[in-house]
Design an enzyme around this catalytic site. Structure first.
Site, mmCIF file in Angstrom:
data_model
loop_
_atom_site.group_PDB
_atom_site.id
_atom_site.type_symbol
_atom_site.label_atom_id
_atom_site.label_comp_id
_atom_site.label_asym_id
_atom_site.label_seq_id
_atom_site.Cartn_x
_atom_site.Cartn_y
_atom_site.Cartn_z
ATOM 1 N N ASN A 49 0.844 -1.192 0.000
ATOM 2 C CA ASN A 49 0.000 0.000 0.000
ATOM 3 C C ASN A 49 0.880 1.244 0.000
ATOM 4 O O ASN A 49 1.931 1.286 0.648
ATOM 5 C CB ASN A 49 -0.993 -0.003 1.169
ATOM 6 C CG ASN A 49 -0.362 -0.239 2.524
ATOM 7 O OD1 ASN A 49 0.685 -0.886 2.642
ATOM 8 N ND2 ASN A 49 -0.994 0.267 3.559
ATOM 9 N N GLU A 51 0.466 5.240 0.567
ATOM 10 C CA GLU A 51 -0.452 6.287 1.024
ATOM 11 C C GLU A 51 0.015 7.662 0.561
ATOM 12 O O GLU A 51 1.076 7.806 -0.058
ATOM 13 C CB GLU A 51 -0.578 6.211 2.553
ATOM 14 C CG GLU A 51 -1.171 4.869 2.974
ATOM 15 C CD GLU A 51 -1.382 4.725 4.460
ATOM 16 O OE1 GLU A 51 -0.883 5.560 5.240
ATOM 17 O OE2 GLU A 51 -2.055 3.748 4.848
ATOM 18 N N CYS A 60 -3.965 0.548 -2.548
ATOM 19 C CA CYS A 60 -3.824 -0.681 -1.753
ATOM 20 C C CYS A 60 -2.755 -1.607 -2.349
ATOM 21 O O CYS A 60 -2.451 -1.550 -3.550
ATOM 22 C CB CYS A 60 -5.136 -1.444 -1.734
ATOM 23 S SG CYS A 60 -6.447 -0.634 -0.827
ATOM 24 N N GLU A 62 -2.896 -4.809 -2.946
ATOM 25 C CA GLU A 62 -3.396 -5.744 -3.968
ATOM 26 C C GLU A 62 -3.418 -5.075 -5.338
ATOM 27 O O GLU A 62 -3.023 -5.654 -6.343
ATOM 28 C CB GLU A 62 -4.822 -6.209 -3.635
ATOM 29 C CG GLU A 62 -4.961 -6.929 -2.306
ATOM 30 C CD GLU A 62 -5.316 -5.990 -1.160
ATOM 31 O OE1 GLU A 62 -4.709 -4.904 -1.064
ATOM 32 O OE2 GLU A 62 -6.193 -6.357 -0.366
ATOM 33 N N CYS A 91 -10.190 -4.837 0.497
ATOM 34 C CA CYS A 91 -11.267 -3.841 0.442
ATOM 35 C C CYS A 91 -12.107 -4.033 -0.826
ATOM 36 O O CYS A 91 -11.745 -4.774 -1.743
ATOM 37 C CB CYS A 91 -10.686 -2.427 0.489
ATOM 38 S SG CYS A 91 -10.037 -1.845 -1.088
ATOM 39 N N CYS A 94 -10.410 -3.249 -4.206
ATOM 40 C CA CYS A 94 -9.486 -4.308 -4.644
ATOM 41 C C CYS A 94 -10.247 -5.531 -5.142
ATOM 42 O O CYS A 94 -9.833 -6.180 -6.107
ATOM 43 C CB CYS A 94 -8.533 -4.679 -3.514
ATOM 44 S SG CYS A 94 -7.344 -3.366 -3.192
HETATM 45 N N1 THU Z 1 -5.288 -1.431 2.423
HETATM 46 C C1 THU Z 1 -4.721 -2.277 1.511
HETATM 47 O O1 THU Z 1 -3.567 -2.112 1.124
HETATM 48 N N2 THU Z 1 -5.485 -3.302 1.048
HETATM 49 C C2 THU Z 1 -6.771 -3.522 1.416
HETATM 50 O O2 THU Z 1 -7.444 -4.338 0.806
HETATM 51 C C3 THU Z 1 -7.330 -2.806 2.562
HETATM 52 C C4 THU Z 1 -6.638 -1.543 2.917
HETATM 53 C C5 THU Z 1 -4.489 -0.299 2.907
HETATM 54 C C6 THU Z 1 -5.002 1.045 2.481
HETATM 55 C C7 THU Z 1 -4.411 1.935 3.548
HETATM 56 O O3 THU Z 1 -3.087 2.281 3.162
HETATM 57 C C8 THU Z 1 -4.338 1.051 4.775
HETATM 58 O O4 THU Z 1 -4.470 -0.276 4.311
HETATM 59 C C9 THU Z 1 -5.409 1.328 5.807
HETATM 60 O O5 THU Z 1 -6.666 1.355 5.222
#
Ligand code: THU
Length: 137
Positions: A49, A51, A60, A62, A91, A94
């Site tokens: 991920n 940010e 994310c 994935e 999520c 994804c």
């Molecule tokens: N996140 C992912 O990388 N994958 C997911 O399927 C769920 C959320 C990340 C996004 C963000 O950087 C952190 O997790 C918290 O939401």
């Protein structure tokens, strides 16, 4: 019939997703996520991920892995492993991006100790998915 990844391939994917987590850029959530995607050609694409100070722009793990693979000409996937501290679930965004490339893809959800907590499929994670087949052209 869709190929099933071997137990060894699954273990390698989880290990790859665990390892790549260290590259997560998550200074806001402090929730590092690692993903590793196995293609039918036998390659592994990982992702984390990423940010941003503008929060909604986070990508994310994935989707990072999937976009890396597609950018290299790969779009046939056998499995994706997702690793977080507490085996969090992919999520909705994804799930939709996974669905684009096949509902049968195995989704392996593991914790940061590398323990597999759930093995499922994109179809199970996103029932009634909107897919390319829903578009008339
Ligand atoms: N996140 C992912 O990388 N994958 C997911 O399927 C769920 C959320 C990340 C996004 C963000 O950087 C952190 O997790 C918290 O939401």
């Amino acid at each position: 019939m869709k190929l099933e990844p071997t137990a060894e391939q699954k273990a390698l994917l989880v290990e790859a997703a665990c390892q790549v987590r260290r590259w997560s850029y998550s200074p806001y959530s402090h929730y590092p996520v690692g993903a590793a995607l196995l293609t039918t050609s036998g390659k592994v694409y990982d992702g984390v991920n990423v940010e941003n100070a503008s929060f909604p722009l986070a990508n994310c793990a994935e989707r990072t892995a999937i976009f890396k693979a597609v950018s290299q000409g790969e779009k046939d996937f056998l499995a994706i492993a997702v690793v977080t501290e507490n085996a969090g679930s992919p999520c909705g965004a994804c799930r939709q991006v996974m669905a684009e490339f096949g509902l049968d893809t195995l989704v392996i959800i593991a914790d940061s100790a590398g323990k597999i907590r759930l093995e499922t499929t994109v179809a199970e994670l996103l029932p009634g998915a909107f897919t390319p087949a829903d578009l008339p052209h």
